[in-house]
Structure formats: structure tokens, C-alpha cells
Design a protein around this motif. Sequence first.
Motif, PDB file in Angstrom:
ATOM      1  N   UNK A  69      13.388  15.871 -19.533  1.00  0.00           N
ATOM      2  CA  UNK A  69      12.397  15.267 -20.432  1.00  0.00           C
ATOM      3  C   UNK A  69      12.501  13.749 -20.534  1.00  0.00           C
ATOM      4  N   UNK A  70      11.330  13.107 -20.551  1.00  0.00           N
ATOM      5  CA  UNK A  70      11.255  11.672 -20.756  1.00  0.00           C
ATOM      6  C   UNK A  70      10.713  11.391 -22.151  1.00  0.00           C
ATOM      7  N   UNK A  71      10.460  10.128 -22.440  1.00  0.00           N
ATOM      8  CA  UNK A  71       9.992   9.748 -23.767  1.00  0.00           C
ATOM      9  C   UNK A  71       8.711  10.476 -24.149  1.00  0.00           C
ATOM     10  N   UNK A  72       7.770  10.574 -23.219  1.00  0.00           N
ATOM     11  CA  UNK A  72       6.501  11.231 -23.522  1.00  0.00           C
ATOM     12  C   UNK A  72       6.705  12.690 -23.921  1.00  0.00           C
ATOM     13  N   UNK A  73       7.561  13.400 -23.194  1.00  0.00           N
ATOM     14  CA  UNK A  73       7.818  14.800 -23.517  1.00  0.00           C
ATOM     15  C   UNK A  73       8.503  14.936 -24.878  1.00  0.00           C
ATOM     16  N   UNK A  74       9.443  14.044 -25.173  1.00  0.00           N
ATOM     17  CA  UNK A  74      10.133  14.087 -26.460  1.00  0.00           C
ATOM     18  C   UNK A  74       9.167  13.797 -27.608  1.00  0.00           C
ATOM     19  N   UNK A  75       8.220  12.908 -27.374  1.00  0.00           N
ATOM     20  CA  UNK A  75       7.199  12.640 -28.398  1.00  0.00           C
ATOM     21  C   UNK A  75       6.299  13.860 -28.597  1.00  0.00           C
ATOM     22  N   UNK A  76       5.959  14.540 -27.506  1.00  0.00           N
ATOM     23  CA  UNK A  76       5.175  15.766 -27.616  1.00  0.00           C
ATOM     24  C   UNK A  76       5.915  16.809 -28.439  1.00  0.00           C
ATOM     25  N   UNK A  77       7.206  16.942 -28.165  1.00  0.00           N
ATOM     26  CA  UNK A  77       8.011  17.911 -28.909  1.00  0.00           C
ATOM     27  C   UNK A  77       8.042  17.547 -30.391  1.00  0.00           C
ATOM     28  N   UNK A  78       8.209  16.262 -30.693  1.00  0.00           N
ATOM     29  CA  UNK A  78       8.228  15.825 -32.083  1.00  0.00           C
ATOM     30  C   UNK A  78       6.923  16.168 -32.795  1.00  0.00           C
ATOM     31  N   UNK A  79       5.803  16.082 -32.071  1.00  0.00           N
ATOM     32  CA  UNK A  79       4.515  16.422 -32.676  1.00  0.00           C
ATOM     33  C   UNK A  79       4.468  17.890 -33.090  1.00  0.00           C
ATOM     34  N   UNK A  80       5.079  18.770 -32.284  1.00  0.00           N
ATOM     35  CA  UNK A  80       5.130  20.189 -32.647  1.00  0.00           C
ATOM     36  C   UNK A  80       6.015  20.406 -33.878  1.00  0.00           C
ATOM     37  N   UNK A  81       7.088  19.629 -33.984  1.00  0.00           N
ATOM     38  CA  UNK A  81       7.940  19.710 -35.175  1.00  0.00           C
ATOM     39  C   UNK A  81       7.167  19.219 -36.395  1.00  0.00           C
ATOM     40  N   UNK A  82       6.520  18.074 -36.250  1.00  0.00           N
ATOM     41  CA  UNK A  82       5.799  17.477 -37.374  1.00  0.00           C
ATOM     42  C   UNK A  82       4.667  18.365 -37.866  1.00  0.00           C
ATOM     43  N   UNK A  83       4.057  19.125 -36.958  1.00  0.00           N
ATOM     44  CA  UNK A  83       2.947  20.004 -37.343  1.00  0.00           C
ATOM     45  C   UNK A  83       3.409  21.284 -38.016  1.00  0.00           C
ATOM     46  N   UNK A  84       4.717  21.557 -37.953  1.00  0.00           N
ATOM     47  CA  UNK A  84       5.261  22.791 -38.512  1.00  0.00           C
ATOM     48  C   UNK A  84       5.298  23.944 -37.534  1.00  0.00           C
ATOM     49  N   UNK A  85       4.878  23.699 -36.282  1.00  0.00           N
ATOM     50  CA  UNK A  85       4.853  24.765 -35.276  1.00  0.00           C
ATOM     51  C   UNK A  85       6.235  25.110 -34.760  1.00  0.00           C
ATOM     52  N   UNK A  86       7.191  24.203 -34.909  1.00  0.00           N
ATOM     53  CA  UNK A  86       8.529  24.402 -34.353  1.00  0.00           C
ATOM     54  C   UNK A  86       9.569  23.961 -35.361  1.00  0.00           C
TER      55      UNK A  86
END
Length: 316
Positions: A264-281
Motif C-alpha cells: 500500500x501507498x499513500x493513496x491506498x492508506x487514505x482510501x482505507x482511512x475513508x472506510x474507517x471514517x465512514x464507520x464501514x471498518x
Amino acid sequence: MKAVQFMSYGAADVLRINEVDRPAPAAGEVLVAVEASSVNGHDVIVRSGGLKMVSGRRFPIGVGLDFAGVVADIGAGVAGYRAGDRVWGTVHPRQRHTTAGAAEYVVVAADRLAPMPAGLSPVEAASLVVAGTTALIALRDSVQLAAGERVLVRGAAGGVGTAAVQLAHSMGGHVTALARDRHAHILTALGADEVRDYGSTTSDQIGPFDVILDTVGTELHCYRGRLTRTGRMVTVGLSGPALAAIAASSVHGSRRIRTFSANPDTAMLRDLAAHVDSGALRPVIDGVHPLADAPAAHQAFERGGVVGKQVIEVAA
């Protein structure tokens, strides 16, 4: 600084907590004061000697593929970070590291970092970095799970499995989790529509499925046979037999068994953070161990039979 290292390949008891010099960031790099790191399959394979062709025989070798912590210093040419920023990230999985994420400090390229989700503690964040990005790449990029499809997560109680159950649910999949019966209530709470006991369920008793995400790496040909006509399968449980099954499945075209190397690079880590922030993960953690007990964290990971991740807390 203290760092977890080993001087020879072997079982978890080869791990040592050594005093080493603190690294300094070169151009394009960031020095992170590590607060937590999790135990991943990659760490165990490297430590046991399964990747000698990459890691070589020059010791010591550090462990810890992922980390969460605070920016301590930045190298020349790095923009977007400053001391005190809370970040998560990974070391490069195909490079040899004298020290890695399971240490008081780690140096990494700036493009392997991203801001840590604000709602997570360092321990929670570290538990999601590799498991979460692996599950996201598998479901979104490798098999392109679509809403309404039936998906099987095999090995659903592990780190990748618990993340995959949540992400598959959030993507609109009908999720069947294959795991121990005693973990059914947790997996249901994470979003599984069905939970089947892996000890008493054979591949021909379930399915068919549009998507199969395997984290185990055994009986792959049997489970591939449970795909629908347009089904897709991906495995992250790699071994000698698994690699052979992947190669043999190439004749099946789109219904072949896929795999990938998560990096994972920065973009992928930001995508993952978005799933956390949305409550999905959300994090699923089985055990938290101090840095001095890193061998115990590896032993707990290898015993299996748990739900979620083993995390090493570097700075309490």
C-alpha cells in the motif's frame, strides 16, 4: 532505541529486543516514533526463513510490516508532513530491514505514509494497516465485488478476514463467513449474513458464490469449484501448494484463482482511512503485547483460533 530483531531464522523465540542506533531520515523519507505495530503473516514468514531469497543471511533483521505513530523528523524534499503529525504506514515488504515497524522509531519513504484516522488509537490503527489494505485490494481491485453478489470469506476470524467481512458488507455483498462456530456472534456483528463452522463444513456444502476471498491457502481447487459461471476467487494465503493451485487454475480464465502482493501507498492508506471514517471498518483486536513481549505476540498469531489481530504496543 529498542527494536525487535532476530539473528537467525526460526521460531518466535529467536526474536530479541535489542538496543540500536536511532535511524535518520534521508531525502524523501520520514522518521516516525512508533506507538504500535501489528503481527502479520509476512512477519512470521520472514522470521521463519520463508523469504530467504529476499531477506538474505545478513543479520540482524527487523520485524514489523506496519506501524502507527507520530512524525519525529523529515528528510529533505518531503512535503505535507511535520513533526507531531499522527500517521500510519508500512515498510517495504520486499526489502531487507535491519529494523522495521516493531521498534521505537522507523524510517520510511514518505509515499508509504498517510494521516492516521482521527478516531483511532495507535493500537487500533496498527491493527488495520495491513489487514485492511489487503482486504480492500482483494475485494475492490482484484475481484471487483459488486453489490448484491454472494461472497465467501474463508478464514473470516483472522485479521484480513474480519476486515474483509466488514468491507464486503459495506460494498453490498451477501457475506458468508467460514470460521469457528464460537466466533459466529462476532462475525455476525461485523456484517456477516451467514456464519458456517469450518470444522464441520466442506466446500461442497456451501455456495455457489460470485466471489470467494480465501485467507487459508488450502483446498483452493475445491473452493474454486464453488464459483458461479461468472465467479471470481482471490487468495492471500500463500504456500507451496497454494501457488501450484493458482498456476493450475489459469486455464479457467476469469474463474482462475487470483493473488497479489499488497504494497500500500499513500493513496491506498487514505482510501482505507475513508472506510474507517465512514464507520464501514473498525478494528478487531485479540491481544495487545508490550514491545518486550514481541515473541509472545508472534506465538499467539501462530497458534491461531483467535478473532482479529495481535498488536505490539511500542509506546504506552
